[in-house]
Enzyme design. Structure first.
Site, PDB file in Angstrom:
ATOM      1  N   HIS A  83       1.155 -10.403 -10.966  1.00  0.00           N
ATOM      2  CA  HIS A  83       2.669 -10.454  -9.997  1.00  0.00           C
ATOM      3  C   HIS A  83       2.220 -11.079  -9.221  1.00  0.00           C
ATOM      4  O   HIS A  83       1.330 -11.488  -8.703  1.00  0.00           O
ATOM      5  CB  HIS A  83       2.553  -8.780  -8.819  1.00  0.00           C
ATOM      6  CG  HIS A  83       3.213  -7.667  -8.540  1.00  0.00           C
ATOM      7  ND1 HIS A  83       4.405  -6.960  -8.706  1.00  0.00           N
ATOM      8  CD2 HIS A  83       3.773  -8.531  -6.362  1.00  0.00           C
ATOM      9  CE1 HIS A  83       5.431  -6.589  -8.264  1.00  0.00           C
ATOM     10  NE2 HIS A  83       3.982  -7.494  -6.676  1.00  0.00           N
ATOM     11  N   ASP A 162       7.023   4.105  -2.160  1.00  0.00           N
ATOM     12  CA  ASP A 162       6.980   2.170  -1.987  1.00  0.00           C
ATOM     13  C   ASP A 162       8.639   2.406  -2.280  1.00  0.00           C
ATOM     14  O   ASP A 162       8.919   1.495  -1.605  1.00  0.00           O
ATOM     15  CB  ASP A 162       6.299   1.632  -3.180  1.00  0.00           C
ATOM     16  CG  ASP A 162       6.910   0.432  -2.550  1.00  0.00           C
ATOM     17  OD1 ASP A 162       6.094  -0.370  -1.855  1.00  0.00           O
ATOM     18  OD2 ASP A 162       6.849  -0.199  -3.870  1.00  0.00           O
ATOM     19  N   ARG A 169      12.846  -1.113   4.634  1.00  0.00           N
ATOM     20  CA  ARG A 169      12.137  -2.026   5.232  1.00  0.00           C
ATOM     21  C   ARG A 169      12.294  -3.396   4.700  1.00  0.00           C
ATOM     22  O   ARG A 169      13.035  -4.513   6.254  1.00  0.00           O
ATOM     23  CB  ARG A 169      10.217  -2.623   4.492  1.00  0.00           C
ATOM     24  CG  ARG A 169       9.594  -1.427   4.856  1.00  0.00           C
ATOM     25  CD  ARG A 169       8.433  -2.384   4.167  1.00  0.00           C
ATOM     26  NE  ARG A 169       7.576  -2.710   3.743  1.00  0.00           N
ATOM     27  CZ  ARG A 169       6.595  -3.643   3.019  1.00  0.00           C
ATOM     28  NH1 ARG A 169       7.246  -2.796   1.842  1.00  0.00           N
ATOM     29  NH2 ARG A 169       6.307  -4.715   2.534  1.00  0.00           N
ATOM     30  N   SER A 184       2.268  -1.399  -1.027  1.00  0.00           N
ATOM     31  CA  SER A 184       3.641  -1.146  -2.214  1.00  0.00           C
ATOM     32  C   SER A 184       2.856  -2.644  -3.367  1.00  0.00           C
ATOM     33  O   SER A 184       3.287  -1.804  -4.407  1.00  0.00           O
ATOM     34  CB  SER A 184       4.422  -2.109  -1.224  1.00  0.00           C
ATOM     35  OG  SER A 184       5.473  -2.695  -2.588  1.00  0.00           O
ATOM     36  N   LYS A 188       1.691  -0.210  -6.962  1.00  0.00           N
ATOM     37  CA  LYS A 188       2.982  -0.592  -8.281  1.00  0.00           C
ATOM     38  C   LYS A 188       1.800  -0.619  -9.991  1.00  0.00           C
ATOM     39  O   LYS A 188       1.784  -0.461 -10.060  1.00  0.00           O
ATOM     40  CB  LYS A 188       3.531  -1.719  -8.090  1.00  0.00           C
ATOM     41  CG  LYS A 188       4.461  -0.884  -7.561  1.00  0.00           C
ATOM     42  CD  LYS A 188       5.832  -1.685  -7.447  1.00  0.00           C
ATOM     43  CE  LYS A 188       5.383  -2.878  -6.795  1.00  0.00           C
ATOM     44  NZ  LYS A 188       7.330  -3.249  -5.620  1.00  0.00           N
TER      45      LYS A 188
HETATM   46  N1  URA Z   1       6.645  -7.207  -3.670  1.00  0.00           N
HETATM   47  C1  URA Z   1       6.303  -6.308  -3.128  1.00  0.00           C
HETATM   48  O1  URA Z   1       6.341  -5.642  -4.161  1.00  0.00           O
HETATM   49  N2  URA Z   1       6.397  -5.318  -2.148  1.00  0.00           N
HETATM   50  C2  URA Z   1       6.614  -6.553  -1.270  1.00  0.00           C
HETATM   51  O2  URA Z   1       6.486  -5.173  -0.535  1.00  0.00           O
HETATM   52  C3  URA Z   1       6.858  -7.860  -1.022  1.00  0.00           C
HETATM   53  C4  URA Z   1       6.665  -7.808  -2.421  1.00  0.00           C
END
Ligand code: URA
Length: 436
Positions: A83, A162, A169, A184, A188
């Site tokens: 990620h 999220d 956000r 967040s 995931k």
């Molecule tokens: N990437 C994400 O998946 N979530 C965030 O809050 C910031 C970057």
């Protein structure tokens, strides 16, 4: 049951939530019992008053519990994931995932579309004519079992709480908060089922974490929260003070990722893939050490096996394989405008945010979540920080999308470059590797 107003009030007064309160807030949001303005108020209170480690772990768990986690356990082998926290010109997944697959890892990776200044892997992938980036969980599982690799867009039932909070956000100036980003990202990745997860955290002008210290704090929190929830996170912190590679757009980024897979890519992108890949393979037990893993990854570029995985993935997902070897078959811009250098000397800085804005203005990015993008549009740099430059030589090409203009974009690109009359050292790319 505690009311949403009381939960907001607790945080407003700087109190620490209980697990029940955090779960109650997420449930109320998912069931429509908490209005957007109440969640927005809580988010602001959480940013200003802070969330501690326990609260961040509970928020992560509540996000995971809000949807359906994917179960790829039947695939067998070492399931790895990565990620990135988002950057400009960041096509790392497109190059790294096939490299890892060529070295024996299994990758079922869910990615997003671009929003704000960051480009999305799925938008880039969909620039390949015909490619289907919306696979079901079963299709992903079957493809990973067959070729070791599948890239698809995030499903709506993966940590949906999220998704809802992230959308709020985005419009309430509460994105760049370390506990909120941690919950967040980690939720995931946990919901997507991999056992080893590499985090590519960017620090700099073109990143959510502007300073190295912020990036370090984010890396540490992701690792600690991941550990508490039984997942191994390793992090590479890299600089995002200039775009990664030369291409910023969609089709042109795919082409640059392919060059990288053939061993002819930009030095910074190649180095980032090798560094991230080496620690990931070693952590997954697919190589005895990071050094040995790096050699295997380099061999996968030299012997064509990494590129072969990209071709196999493209074919499996219905994409035009011929377009991979012939960039003329990829989406094209309406026109290409060349910007010559207006000074001689050395490139001292390239502001990634201004380049991202220029790319968006020529059609490569979205203004809103729903707006279309032009896959052939983008900004192609010909120089990086530290390169010598002669006035009049090509500095940048603007690949202008259909219906887009280039006057504002040109102004952004001009403002992005700073020159020096004396030599400039290229900035370091890899700032730190944080082992899980
Ligand atoms: N990437 C994400 O998946 N979530 C965030 O809050 C910031 C970057």
């Amino acid at each position: 049951m505690i009311s949403v107003i009381d939960i907001i009030d607790q945080k407003r007064r700087g109190r620490t939530h209980t697990r029940e309160e955090i779960f109650a807030l997420c449930e109320a949001m998912m069931q429509g019992r908490a209005a957007d303005y109440q969640i927005a108020a809580w988010l602001m209170a959480a940013c200003l008053r802070g969330l501690n480690m326990d609260e961040t772990v509970w928020l992560t768990e509540a996000f995971v519990a809000s949807g359906r986690a994917l179960d790829f356990s039947g695939i067998g082998g070492a399931l790895v994931d990565k990620h990135a926290t988002g950057g400009v010109g960041d096509k790392t997944t497109l190059a790294l995932a096939p490299m890892l697959a060529a070295c024996g890892a299994k990758i079922a990776k869910l990615s997003g579309r671009g929003l704000g200044f960051t480009g999305g892997t799925i938008d880039k992938l969909e620039a390949i004519p015909g490619l289907n980036a919306s696979l079901t969980a079963d299709e992903m599982r079957a493809q990973v079992q067959r070729i070791g690799l599948a890239l698809s867009c995030q499903t709506e039932d993966l940590a949906p709480a999220d998704g809802k909070m992230y959308a709020l956000r985005d419009v309430t100036a509460t994105v760049d908060d370390i506990p909120l980003i941690t919950a967040s990202v980690v939720s995931k990745k946990i919901a997507a089922g991999a056992s080893v997860i590499a985090l590519d955290i960017k620090a700099g002008r073109g990143a959510f974490a502007e300073t190295r210290e912020e990036a370090q704090a984010l890396a540490k929190m992701c690792r600690d929260v991941g550990e508490r929830l039984g997942k191994s996170f390793i992090t590479v912190i890299s600089s995002m003070d200039q775009p990664l590679g030369y291409a910023v757009g969609n089709a042109i980024e795919v082409t640059e990722a392919i060059q990288t897979l053939k061993g002819q890519g930009p030095a910074d992108l190649t180095e980032l893939c090798l560094t991230l890949g080496a620690v990931t393979l070693a952590k997954a037990g697919l190589a005895p050490s990071a050094e040995a893993a790096r050699e295997r990854l380099q061999a996968s570029l030299a012997d064509g096996s990494a590129y072969g995985k990209f071709v196999a993935m493209t074919a499996a997902q219905g994409g035009d394989v011929d377009a991979l070897s012939d960039p003329a078959l990829m989406p094209q811009p309406a026109r290409v405008n060349m910007l010559p250098a207006w000074e001689s000397g050395y490139v001292a800085a390239i502001d990634p945010l201004l380049i991202a804005e220029a790319a968006k203005l020529v059609g490569a990015g979205r203004q809103t979540k729903e707006s279309p993008i032009d896959p052939g549009a983008g900004v192609m740099l010909f120089k990086k920080v530290g390169d010598p430059v002669e006035a009049g030589e090509t500095l940048v090409e603007l690949h202008v999308g259909h219906g887009a203009g280039d006057a504002d974009a040109l102004a952004r690109v001009r403002a992005a470059f700073t020159f020096s009359s004396t030599p400039v050292s290229p900035p370091p790319l890899i700032l730190e590797v944080v082992q899980g």
